[in-house]
Scaffold this active site. Structure first.
Site, PDB file in Angstrom:
ATOM      1  N   GLU A  80       0.867  -1.498  -0.048  1.00 14.39           N
ATOM      2  CA  GLU A  80      -0.064   0.285   0.084  1.00 14.39           C
ATOM      3  C   GLU A  80       0.778   0.894  -0.034  1.00 14.39           C
ATOM      4  O   GLU A  80       0.442   1.760  -0.660  1.00 14.39           O
ATOM      5  CB  GLU A  80      -0.963   0.113   1.177  1.00 14.39           C
ATOM      6  N   ASP A  81       1.739   1.381   1.195  1.00 12.04           N
ATOM      7  CA  ASP A  81       2.533   2.443   1.003  1.00 12.04           C
ATOM      8  C   ASP A  81       3.604   2.397   0.675  1.00 12.04           C
ATOM      9  O   ASP A  81       4.073   3.710   0.417  1.00 12.04           O
ATOM     10  CB  ASP A  81       2.221   2.555   2.390  1.00 12.04           C
TER      11      ASP A  81
END
Ligand code: MN
Length: 743
Positions: A80-81
């Site tokens: 996700e990051d």
């Protein structure tokens, strides 16, 4: 050493404590990978981002989940990051870990803003359906727990949003998975942001009781322990205040002050086995006065999420009521950790064969998995496939729709409204235009493009859609919206088919009566209805014409027979006696294909009635049926009894006589009553065989009273042959009655 590494070393120490055999090389590699990828990212608290995955891994480790889960927890925000991908993780840590991380990522990307109550259940189901592996949910729950523990660094709006989501989605899922401890903490944290004033009120009220509380808890705990030790029970007693949110709910929902709440205090007694639980219950009730109606046996009847315990509320000497929960150690594990307790057992009893099928029965029930999963397989993978026959998708406003698995944008459109489906010209899934047959996936955001000038559904849609709802609505549309067109098309198809069958529309509409009869045959009330049905595909033109043609043939035949019978009756009424009028004027029997002559009418359709199965030689009578020619009965048949004939049918009873039937035989039946014995049926069959009887069916039934009933179907030339067979059968030992059916 930096903070990240310090925290990691601490985690590794805890992992080793829980599981000395842990592969810390792999775990450390996962930490280094995540640390490198999150790089200089910071949390709102100002700490390095990596401290968050480390904290989640700590919680996962406290739950004693497996190593892949710990690794996945460390990596859970990488996709996700950071620039990391599923493939990168799969290559380094295996596809299992990569799947877990990807699963968590999907759940992270889902938005759960506050919705209507009825939407919440679908949302929770979607959450669980998307996870596929229960470990994904557990990691996501731990992720949320840590985020809630550090929510103070977020903005006020973010706090409210996350707290609400936690209360409405995460805590109920933790509850459903039986994870009480996690659920309580999530609820208390959420409450703190949702109703800070209420939270503080309860906290303050509890604080004021603090001294009182701790003294009371200590004293009671000691009393119970001493008593149970005297009884020789090995146990652990533990007293506590109930969690804040449950007290809050009682104070506000039931509008009570803290002193009015029964079970602000709870004691737990943990023992070795189930019989001891009931012994302890006896002791507790002996020591304190039980409150009526507060005893609950969740051991005999576990809660749906698998929770087991005995609950009772008693009043101590000070007049303070408190709850006591009595359970085994194993029940305690399940109560605290729910699904996660599975891994705890697995590690604690590595060498024993687990009674897993029974133990996890509740998990299966809980997950509502009605699939034919093999229990071992189920426990091994603990896949969350309980909603595999449903797919959950979002509308553009964030409402959740549940559709059958494999559903398409067509199903989605019709699930919203038939008008949406009927005016649909296109669909977007997650912002991208898709074809109508694209299967929807959990979490998809689906948007239907409509147009006022849409031409309506196509017939192909009925094949593409998965839900009956959509299919019915499309059919409905063809039925109604296009009625005029359907009628025109249907009429053309019908008339073409008529021509093929050599009929004309004028022939079937000759009289209103005829048309009515024909339409009734195809189950329609009016010609337009039939046309409409043919037009939208509800009935084929071929079938309709075929049936109508059959009906016309039948009516024609019936009409001929009626006319002939009428002519005959007029003739006989005028005194022209025909046959078999008796009085010596009997004409010579003539040949007839049927073996019967109906009042001098040649070759009319004749059938022998099944009720009395007449054979030549029996006195007979005929009845003109509607459409099946003349039915022949024996004169002694109850159905032909003159006393029972309907007056309006009097004209339809006609005289008939046997004709020379050549070598023809006639089917008839006999019923034999006998005393039951071995070989009875065989002897009956032998007797018939000796007479060369043409037997077509024999069935014997024993009666409860030692008798037997044998039914025969056979063909004979005439009554003479039948009589000699009856006589022969009467001589079979045990037989006491042979009679003809219906006579
Ligand atoms: Mn996270």
């Amino acid at each position: 050493m930096d903070l990240a590494h310090e925290r990691y070393e601490e985690l590794e120490r805890h992992i080793r404590q829980a599981n000395p055999a842990a592969d810390t090389v792999r775990i450390r590699a996962a930490f280094e990978y995540a640390n490198e990828h999150h790089g200089p990212q910071l949390r709102k608290s100002g700490e390095p981002y990596i401290t968050h995955p480390l904290a989640v891994a700590e919680i996962i480790n406290e739950l004693d989940l497996d190593q892949d889960s710990i690794i996945a927890a460390l990596l859970h925000d990488c996709i996700e990051d950071t620039d990391s991908t599923h493939d990168d993780i799969a290559r380094l840590f295996g596809s299992q870990v990569a799947d877990l991380v990807e699963g968590v990522t999907k759940l992270t990307r889902m938005q759960y803003t506050s919705r209507e109550d009825e939407q919440m259940e679908n949302l929770r189901k979607m959450f669980m359906a998307m996870a596929k592996d229960v470990r994904v949910i557990l990691i996501k729950l731990c992720d949320r727990l840590h985020n809630m523990r550090t929510l103070q660094y977020q903005s006020g709006a973010k706090q409210k949003e996350k707290a609400l989501e936690t209360m409405e989605v995460y805590a109920p899922i933790a509850h459903r998975l039986g994870m009480q401890k996690l659920k309580w903490e999530l609820e208390d944290l959420a409450l703190c942001y949702l109703d800070p004033v209420g939270f503080q009120d309860v906290e303050k009220a509890l604080d004021e009781l603090t001294t009182e509380n701790s003294e009371f808890l200590e004293r009671m705990q000691k009393q119970i322990e001493e008593r149970l030790n005297e009884e020789g029970v090995r146990c652990t007693v533990y007293g506590r205040l109930k969690h804040l949110y449950s007290i809050y709910r009682k104070m506000y929902a039931q509008n009570k002050t803290i002193r009015e709440i029964f079970d602000i205090y709870a004691f737990r007694v943990m023992v070795e086995d189930i019989p001891t639980c009931y012994n302890v219950l006896g002791c507790i009730h002996d020591m304190f006065k039980p409150v009526l109606g507060r005893f609950k046996d969740y051991i005999g009847t576990p809660k749906p999420n698998g929770y087991q315990s005995l609950h009772t509320t008693v009043i101590g000497r000070e007049g303070i009521p408190f709850e006591v929960q009595i359970r085994t150690w194993q029940m305690h594990q399940t109560a605290e950790y729910g699904v996660a307790a599975h891994w705890k057992y697995k590690q604690g009893m590595a060498n024993e064969k687990l009674g897993t099928e029974r133990e996890f029965e509740w998990v299966r029930k809980l997950l509502e998995s009605q699939q034919d999963t093999d229990p071992d397989e189920f426990v091994r993978t603990l896949r969350v496939d309980m909603f595999s026959d449903e797919v959950f998708v979002f509308t553009p406003n964030g409402d959740v729709k549940s559709l059958p698995a494999g559903a398409t944008p067509i199903d989605f459109a019709y699930s919203i409204h038939s008008a949406i489906g009927n005016s649909m010209t296109g669909a977007r899934v997650n912002g991208r235009i898709v074809t109508f047959e694209t299967p929807l996936k959990n979490g998809d955001i689906v948007e239907i493009i409509t147009s006022k000038s849409a031409r309506g559904p196509s017939r192909d849609w009925m094949k593409i859609c998965k839900s009956n709802e959509a299919r019915n609505k499309i059919r409905q549309w063809f039925k109604k919206e296009r009625r005029e067109e359907n009628i025109a098309t249907g009429r053309a198809m019908f008339e073409t088919e008529l021509k093929h069958a050599g009929l004309s529309i004028a022939a079937i509409t000759a009289t209103p009566d005829l048309l009515d009869t024909l339409l009734r045959r195809v189950r329609f009330g009016a010609l337009d209805e039939l046309y409409a049905a043919i037009g939208y595909g509800g009935m084929s033109a071929q079938k309709a014409v075929g049936r109508m043609k059959e009906e016309m043939t039948r009516l024609g035949r019936l009409e001929r027979q009626r006319a002939e019978a009428e002519a005959l009756r007029t003739a006989s009424a005028s005194g022209e006696a025909i046959y078999p009028a008796g009085k010596g004027t009997q004409a010579k029997p003539r040949h007839s294909e049927n073996g019967i002559i109906v009042e001098d009418l040649d070759n009319c359709m004749v059938k022998f009635s099944k009720c009395c199965t007449p054979v030549p030689g029996d006195p007979v009578v005929g009845f003109i049926t509607k459409g099946y020619g003349v039915s022949i009965h024996r004169q002694d048949c109850p159905n032909a009894d003159p006393a029972r004939r309907k007056p309006e049918e009097a004209g339809r009873w006609v005289k008939v006589a046997w004709a020379d039937a050549g070598d023809a035989t006639f089917r008839t039946s006999l019923e034999i009553s006998a005393k039951d014995r071995d070989g009875l049926t065989l002897d009956v069959a032998m007797a018939l065989s000796a007479q060369k009887a043409k037997l077509s069916n024999i069935s014997a039934r024993s009666q409860p009273d030692g008798y037997a009933m044998i039914n025969l179907e056979l063909s004979v030339k005439d009554k003479g042959e039948l009589t000699s067979l009856v006589n022969k059968l009467s001589t079979v030992p045990g037989v006491f009655l042979v009679r003809r059916a219906g006579g």
